[in-house]
Design an enzyme around this catalytic site. Sequence first.
Site, PDB file in Angstrom:
ATOM      1  N   PHE A   1     -32.629  -8.260 -49.534  1.00  0.00           N
ATOM      2  CA  PHE A   1     -33.491  -7.146 -49.150  1.00  0.00           C
ATOM      3  C   PHE A   1     -32.679  -5.885 -49.395  1.00  0.00           C
ATOM      4  O   PHE A   1     -31.644  -5.669 -48.766  1.00  0.00           O
ATOM      5  CB  PHE A   1     -33.924  -7.230 -47.680  1.00  0.00           C
ATOM      6  CG  PHE A   1     -34.960  -6.200 -47.359  1.00  0.00           C
ATOM      7  CD1 PHE A   1     -36.301  -6.457 -47.576  1.00  0.00           C
ATOM      8  CD2 PHE A   1     -34.583  -4.946 -46.889  1.00  0.00           C
ATOM      9  CE1 PHE A   1     -37.263  -5.498 -47.313  1.00  0.00           C
ATOM     10  CE2 PHE A   1     -35.540  -3.978 -46.622  1.00  0.00           C
ATOM     11  CZ  PHE A   1     -36.882  -4.255 -46.839  1.00  0.00           C
TER      12      PHE A   1
ATOM     13  N   ASP B   1     -40.352  -8.507 -57.885  1.00  0.00           N
ATOM     14  CA  ASP B   1     -39.947  -9.765 -57.259  1.00  0.00           C
ATOM     15  C   ASP B   1     -40.990 -10.850 -57.553  1.00  0.00           C
ATOM     16  O   ASP B   1     -40.800 -11.646 -58.453  1.00  0.00           O
ATOM     17  CB  ASP B   1     -39.601  -9.610 -55.777  1.00  0.00           C
ATOM     18  CG  ASP B   1     -40.678  -8.961 -54.938  1.00  0.00           C
ATOM     19  OD1 ASP B   1     -41.801  -8.759 -55.420  1.00  0.00           O
ATOM     20  OD2 ASP B   1     -40.391  -8.661 -53.775  1.00  0.00           O
TER      21      ASP B   1
ATOM     22  N   GLU C   1     -41.154   0.650 -62.686  1.00  0.00           N
ATOM     23  CA  GLU C   1     -41.117   0.050 -61.349  1.00  0.00           C
ATOM     24  C   GLU C   1     -39.717   0.160 -60.770  1.00  0.00           C
ATOM     25  O   GLU C   1     -38.730   0.193 -61.518  1.00  0.00           O
ATOM     26  CB  GLU C   1     -41.467  -1.439 -61.433  1.00  0.00           C
ATOM     27  CG  GLU C   1     -42.908  -1.759 -61.205  1.00  0.00           C
ATOM     28  CD  GLU C   1     -43.322  -1.728 -59.737  1.00  0.00           C
ATOM     29  OE1 GLU C   1     -42.666  -1.060 -58.909  1.00  0.00           O
ATOM     30  OE2 GLU C   1     -44.326  -2.369 -59.420  1.00  0.00           O
ATOM     31  N   ASP C   2     -39.638   0.179 -59.445  1.00  0.00           N
ATOM     32  CA  ASP C   2     -38.329   0.143 -58.800  1.00  0.00           C
ATOM     33  C   ASP C   2     -37.789  -1.278 -58.753  1.00  0.00           C
ATOM     34  O   ASP C   2     -36.626  -1.523 -59.037  1.00  0.00           O
ATOM     35  CB  ASP C   2     -38.375   0.762 -57.397  1.00  0.00           C
ATOM     36  CG  ASP C   2     -39.415   0.142 -56.480  1.00  0.00           C
ATOM     37  OD1 ASP C   2     -40.222  -0.708 -56.934  1.00  0.00           O
ATOM     38  OD2 ASP C   2     -39.445   0.515 -55.294  1.00  0.00           O
TER      39      ASP C   2
ATOM     40  N   ARG D   1     -34.752   5.570 -48.801  1.00  0.00           N
ATOM     41  CA  ARG D   1     -35.028   5.814 -50.216  1.00  0.00           C
ATOM     42  C   ARG D   1     -34.008   6.787 -50.816  1.00  0.00           C
ATOM     43  O   ARG D   1     -33.689   6.722 -51.987  1.00  0.00           O
ATOM     44  CB  ARG D   1     -36.420   6.418 -50.403  1.00  0.00           C
ATOM     45  CG  ARG D   1     -37.560   5.492 -50.131  1.00  0.00           C
ATOM     46  CD  ARG D   1     -38.890   6.167 -50.493  1.00  0.00           C
ATOM     47  NE  ARG D   1     -40.027   5.481 -49.949  1.00  0.00           N
ATOM     48  CZ  ARG D   1     -40.613   4.414 -50.489  1.00  0.00           C
ATOM     49  NH1 ARG D   1     -40.131   3.919 -51.589  1.00  0.00           N
ATOM     50  NH2 ARG D   1     -41.658   3.866 -49.923  1.00  0.00           N
TER      51      ARG D   1
END
Length: 182
Positions: free
Chosen positions: A159, A110, A106-107, A172
């Site tokens: 964020f 949260d 996963e990046d 990205r």
Amino acid sequence: MLSQKKARITRMKIKKLISKRKINKRIRTIARQINRDYAGQELLLVCILKGGVFYACELAKHINVPVEIDFMKVSSYGRGTTSKGSIDIEQDLSTSIENKNVLIVEDIIDTGITLSSLVPILKEHGPASVSITTLLDKPSRRKENVDVDYVGFTIDDYFVVGFGLDYDQKYRELDYVGVVEK
């Protein structure tokens, strides 16, 4: 083309949080641990699209056990910005995971909703093991408990964009992780 990219980046103020050098160093460290943990075994990296592809590719370069890579596109957000509490599998695996060691890549984690739903689904298909790695972990936003085996960086509730993470499908391509400043 390059000037268009610079113009797009400057429209939004992004403060560097984690440099390319730190990311690469941490990925090498995680890969060494994976190499020890899976010595003499094979490993299937299940990359969660789209953001996880940057991390998965860099990680795979440093893993020295036999590796396969497959991809899933999973969402708990639908078209909104708030998790709906369940997941949609938009793209499923193209290979069987039965009797394989699966490492979900996963990046960012949260709320934990996506992975807390996905792991049991994958376990139904009889893998030898399922573990998780994430480049970024945001435990302050956790709503569901998720056991993460390999964490790149733990971050506060920012964020973030870059290194696969996006804002409206942009940013990205940044080779660092940055905080979007309002």
